[in-house]
Motif scaffolding. Structure first.
Motif, short mmCIF file in Angstrom:
data_model
loop_
_atom_site.label_atom_id
_atom_site.label_comp_id
_atom_site.label_asym_id
_atom_site.label_seq_id
_atom_site.Cartn_x
_atom_site.Cartn_y
_atom_site.Cartn_z
N LEU A 484 1.02 -1.71 -0.09
CA LEU A 484 0.11 -0.01 -0.25
C LEU A 484 0.86 1.01 0.06
O LEU A 484 0.49 2.30 -0.39
CB LEU A 484 -0.71 0.34 1.13
N LEU A 485 2.34 1.45 0.81
CA LEU A 485 2.73 2.56 0.88
C LEU A 485 3.50 2.42 0.39
O LEU A 485 5.08 3.41 0.33
CB LEU A 485 2.89 2.49 2.52
N THR A 502 1.24 1.51 -3.58
CA THR A 502 -0.51 1.23 -4.24
C THR A 502 -1.45 2.41 -3.95
O THR A 502 -2.84 2.61 -4.86
CB THR A 502 -0.41 -0.19 -3.95
N LEU A 503 -1.44 2.68 -2.68
CA LEU A 503 -2.56 3.65 -2.54
C LEU A 503 -2.44 4.70 -3.59
O LEU A 503 -3.38 5.69 -3.97
CB LEU A 503 -2.54 4.54 -1.45
N ALA A 504 -0.92 5.14 -4.20
CA ALA A 504 -0.97 6.60 -4.59
C ALA A 504 -1.29 5.93 -6.11
O ALA A 504 -0.89 7.47 -6.86
CB ALA A 504 0.36 6.98 -4.96
N ASN A 515 -10.05 1.66 -10.07
CA ASN A 515 -8.88 0.69 -10.48
C ASN A 515 -8.47 1.07 -10.15
O ASN A 515 -7.17 2.08 -9.29
CB ASN A 515 -8.44 1.12 -11.80
N VAL A 516 -7.05 -0.54 -9.38
CA VAL A 516 -5.68 -0.42 -8.60
C VAL A 516 -4.81 -0.31 -9.53
O VAL A 516 -4.87 -1.90 -9.91
CB VAL A 516 -6.16 -0.93 -7.40
N ASN A 517 -3.81 -0.13 -9.71
CA ASN A 517 -2.23 -0.69 -10.24
C ASN A 517 -1.89 -0.26 -8.90
O ASN A 517 -0.83 -0.41 -7.75
CB ASN A 517 -1.94 0.98 -10.76
#
Length: 880
Positions: A484-485, A502-504, A515-517
């Motif tokens: 995440l960080l 991933t949060l960014a 959508n998550v990258n």
């Protein structure tokens, strides 16, 4: 065996004696120490103390105290403080310290009689005209010089945002406490512009990269046109920026010194205000006391000069004070530099010079008026034989002489060269060493600061280096939170894996919804920085469309001197914007979609494989190209959610609107594309740092050429077109902070037998409140795709930064660091109306923002007025 034992004991005794002697050296030191005060008994901080027979400069500290080590024997000591009468005293140093108390009285000034002509011009103008005429002489009168420079910088953080004060305390940073850095360097200058600096010793703690530095003032001369981007009072253009006032003269030894008040014609950034002292007949700087604002921050500059060689006056003490406040942080920094041990090699061609006549106010003998500057090879003879010349004649002679000297330069492409080294023992000197070498005593506040820093030094160093107590670099352990960080891992000394946060990389659009990258970078360096291998995989999932995407890029890079090469492979199945330059950032699109129900980002799906290269034989020439095969498919909206405007606005399809194409939709198809790019900058020039050349790219324009081809009927390709484009980028600086930047592009499609909308030429539009990171090269109000074209086109961007314009006519506005810019953007395709924008920007607001207002027109018809917010241009990386 016995002999070996005896030798061992003898060696230990010798080592012990040597250590004892080394400890005693500071105790046996001798010299002078004391205080410099004025007639009222007030301490004079940072007064200059010059030992003439040793060419040594020193200074008092903030409390007016000094302590100078001197060898035994007689010495002549000159104590100076700007505005006070210099005091000269002979001292005889024996064993131990000699206490000296100096009391300086205020300098008296005599007004000499002058012949007033015309409208009664102030005599300061004659003095300054002669000094300006001779400025190039003072830069060329030596072939080289060497000096020892002691620099002490003391900074204090005076204010901080309330919510960060506790965090700063945890980091060991306290308000209103001294943080000091000291260094001793040997600096050698060789004509025309080579500087070699060796740091002999340095004492500091913590990370001081963010603090201001006086090096720009120390390494530059007020005889240049500009010093740290501010116009010098001795610049060729000085009379356009300054008014001068004669305030009298005084004698100091054999020299008569003129006091000249320097007043900007327009107050604000990048001009000096204060006093400059000019030596009569020599027309050299004696001292100066000036203030300047850079970026809205006030800086005080004080320099005292001394005659370090016959008729060669150079600075022996510098004092600089920086202060200001930005984003809630306030602080001040005081720098003191003492120059000593001057070794000057004179230019034998310039040992004598003629008397200079100011032809504006002084009589010019007919013989002098008839004199014309000689050819380059005869200038030296003319300088040696002429008794008198006019300002203009002398200036022309020096220009001619300099041109001839530059022709003999071994490396004509090298504009400046600097070599910087740090002695291996520089950071290992202890307090005993500094007590012996320091020419300026520490104040009690600075001593307290060092005691505090020494107690934190080990902890701080470990935190900075990331090394444990065994000096092993930690590899780092994987934690679920790193997904995440973000996190980094050293897999080997030359291999590093970096996870992006991933949060960014969580976005929202109407095609995929949320959508998550997940992306990472694996880099392996074969041999330091010369060869490397890099892999960048990316995974993506859209929760509304339920589509999973993946792509990867593999690159191999080789660097050898100025030459660099890169080969890459890339491929996968992913979503892409119709404009491959990605004109709208996913975060910006997320905000515009969720808050304003405007889905500006237009996407399509691309399954592709791409191979490419980039070749740079030198920094001024680059050739790159790529070959890509892609299967391209249309995508559709899968979600209709926004926080606001649900009843007023409809989301548009993921297809752009365009003047030339009524329907930008397309069937699934294949495309094989070839692209070649060429970038070239004529007139190569470099600066050299430690043997490494750095290109000065802003000195020449960038010429661009691009060719794109859609290759038909190969690998199932359905595209068939040819496109060529040419362009130029450049920038010019004018005076104090004036700068014009422009970017021009033009091109055409030689044929457009078969192509789809993503193959059109697209332009850098913008429909959001946020302005581009490229002020000189982007439109502010243009739709992203309306003007996209498959025909001929031309676009132009100009951006001008003013020192003063409208609001900045007010000095208080300029002192706040605010700037004003204007811009003009133009676009025309063969099938569209003329489009242009006129804009105004207030720059450097709160030190980091840019506020813009722009009006757009189509064929002379007003369209709209828009406002934009961007990052201040000082943070931009515009193409110069």
């Amino acid at each position: 065996m016995l002999e070996n034992n005896c030798m061992k004991h003898l060696s230990l005794k010798l080592v012990g004696v040597a250590c004892l002697l080394l400890v005693q050296i500071p105790l046996l030191a001798q010299g002078i120490r004391g205080t410099v005060r004025n007639s009222k008994g007030e301490a004079l901080p940072f007064a200059s103390i010059y030992i003439t027979d040793l060419n040594n400069g020193a200074s008092t500290n903030a409390n007016g105290q000094f302590e100078i080590k001197l060898p035994p024997g007689p010495h002549k000591v000159v104590v100076q403080y700007i505005g006070y009468k210099a005091q000269e005293k002979q001292v005889d140093i024996k064993n131990g310290w000699l206490d000296q108390q100096y009391t300086l009285t205020e300098q008296g000034y005599a007004l000499k009689e002058v012949q007033v002509r015309g409208k009664g011009e102030d005599p300061a103008y004659t003095i300054m005209r002669k000094a300006i005429a001779k400025r190039k002489y003072h830069l060329l009168q030596y072939d080289s010089y060497q000096m020892r420079v002691y620099i002490k910088g003391t900074g204090e953080l005076t204010d901080a945002p309330f919510f960060l004060k506790n965090k700063l305390k945890e980091e060991g940073v306290k308000l209103n406490e001294a943080y000091t850095k000291e260094s001793v360097s040997i600096i050698k200058f060789t004509q025309p512009n080579k500087v070699e600096e060796k740091v002999v010793s340095i004492r500091t703690t913590g990370d001081d990269k963010g603090s201001p530095s006086p090096s720009g003032f120390i390494h530059q001369s007020f005889y240049n046109d500009q010093i740290v981007e501010a116009v010098s009072p001795l610049s060729r253009a000085a009379f356009a920026y300054y008014k001068f006032q004669y305030e009298g003269s005084f004698r100091e030894g054999a020299a008569e010194v003129n006091k000249i008040k320097v007043t900007p014609r327009s107050r604000g950034d990048n001009v000096f205000d204060g006093y400059i002292y000019i030596i009569e007949h020599e027309w050299a700087i004696h001292s100066l006391d000036l203030k300047v604002h850079l970026m809205g921050f006030p800086i005080t500059v004080k320099q005292n000069f001394a005659e370090v060689a016959p008729s060669v006056w150079m600075p022996v003490t510098h004092r600089y004070k920086f202060s200001g406040k930005i984003m809630g942080f306030g602080g001040q920094f005081n720098f003191l530099a003492s120059c000593s041990d001057y070794k000057v090699v004179l230019n034998k061609d310039l040992l004598t010079t003629p008397e200079i006549i100011d032809e504006k106010v002084e009589d010019v003998p007919k013989a002098v008026a008839a004199t014309k500057p000689s050819e380059a090879d005869k200038v030296i003879e003319q300088l040696a034989t002429q008794d008198k010349v006019t300002r203009k004649q002398f200036r022309q002679m020096m220009v001619q002489y300099e041109k001839e000297a530059l022709k003999e330069q071994a490396e004509p492409k090298v504009a400046r060269e600097r070599n910087f080294t740090i002695d291996s023992l520089a950071t290992r000197r202890d307090s005993t060493y500094w007590a012996a070498i320091r020419p300026v005593p520490l104040t009690p506040k600075e001593v307290s600061g060092y005691q505090r820093d020494d107690s934190l030094a080990q902890v701080h160093a470990a935190r900075l280096t990331g090394k444990d107590s065994t000096h092993v670099i930690r590899k780092g352990k994987f934690k679920p939170s790193h997904l995440l960080l973000g996190g980094g891992y050293n897999l080997s000394p030359r291999t590093r894996l970096q996870l992006a946060p991933t949060l960014a990389q969580a976005y929202y659009n109407t095609v995929e919804g949320v959508n998550v990258n997940l992306s990472a970078k694996l880099k392996h360096q074969y041999d330091s920085l010369r060869r490397s291998f890099e892999v960048r995989p990316t995974l993506r999932y859209g929760f509304a469309s339920e589509d999973f995407y993946a792509k990867a890029r593999v690159a191999h890079k080789v660097k050898s001197g100025e030459n660099s090469r890169e080969l890459f492979l890339e491929g996968g199945n992913f979503v892409a914007q119709f404009n491959e330059e990605d004109p709208i950032h996913p975060h910006i699109n997320t905000l515009s979609t969720v808050l304003f129900r405007r889905n500006y980002m237009k996407l399509y799906e691309k399954k592709y494989a791409k191979a490419g290269f980039a070749y740079k034989p030198n920094p001024f020439l680059e050739l790159s190209g790529s070959l890509e095969w892609a299967r391209r498919s249309q995508v559709y909206n899968h979600i209709d959610y926004s926080l606001f405007y649900s009843d007023e606005r409809e989301f548009s399809p993921s297809l752009p609107d365009n003047f030339e194409l009524d329907d930008t939709g397309f069937p699934r198809h294949e495309a094989l594309m070839l692209q070649v790019n060429l970038s070239y900058r004529p007139g190569a020039s470099y600066s050299v740092y430690n043997g490494t050349k750095t290109p000065l790219l802003d000195r020449s324009p960038e010429l661009l050429l691009q060719y794109r081809k859609g290759i038909a009927k190969v690998a199932g390709s359905d595209v068939d077109f040819d496109q060529v484009e040419a362009g130029v980028n450049h920038a010019f600086s004018f005076g104090a902070r004036g700068r014009l930047e422009f970017e021009l592009r033009g091109g055409t499609f030689l044929n457009s037998n078969s192509l789809y909308f993503m193959d059109y030429e697209h332009f850098d539009g913008n429909r959001t409140i946020l302005s581009s990171l490229k002020p000189a090269g982007s439109f502010r109000l243009l739709d992203y795709y309306q003007y996209s074209s498959n025909s001929s086109y031309f676009s132009g961007h100009t951006h001008y930064k003013f020192r003063k314009f409208l609001l900045t006519q007010i000095p208080e506005v300029r002192f706040a660091g605010l700037k004003e810019n204007i811009f003009f953007n133009y676009l025309k395709t063969s099938k569209s109306p003329h489009y242009y924008e006129l804009g105004y920007a207030l720059d450097n607001v709160f030190r980091f923002l840019r506020l813009e207002a722009a009006a757009s027109f189509k064929d002379h018809q007003f369209q709209e007025l828009g406002f934009r917010i961007g990052v201040a241009t000082i943070f931009q990386l515009n193409t110069p």
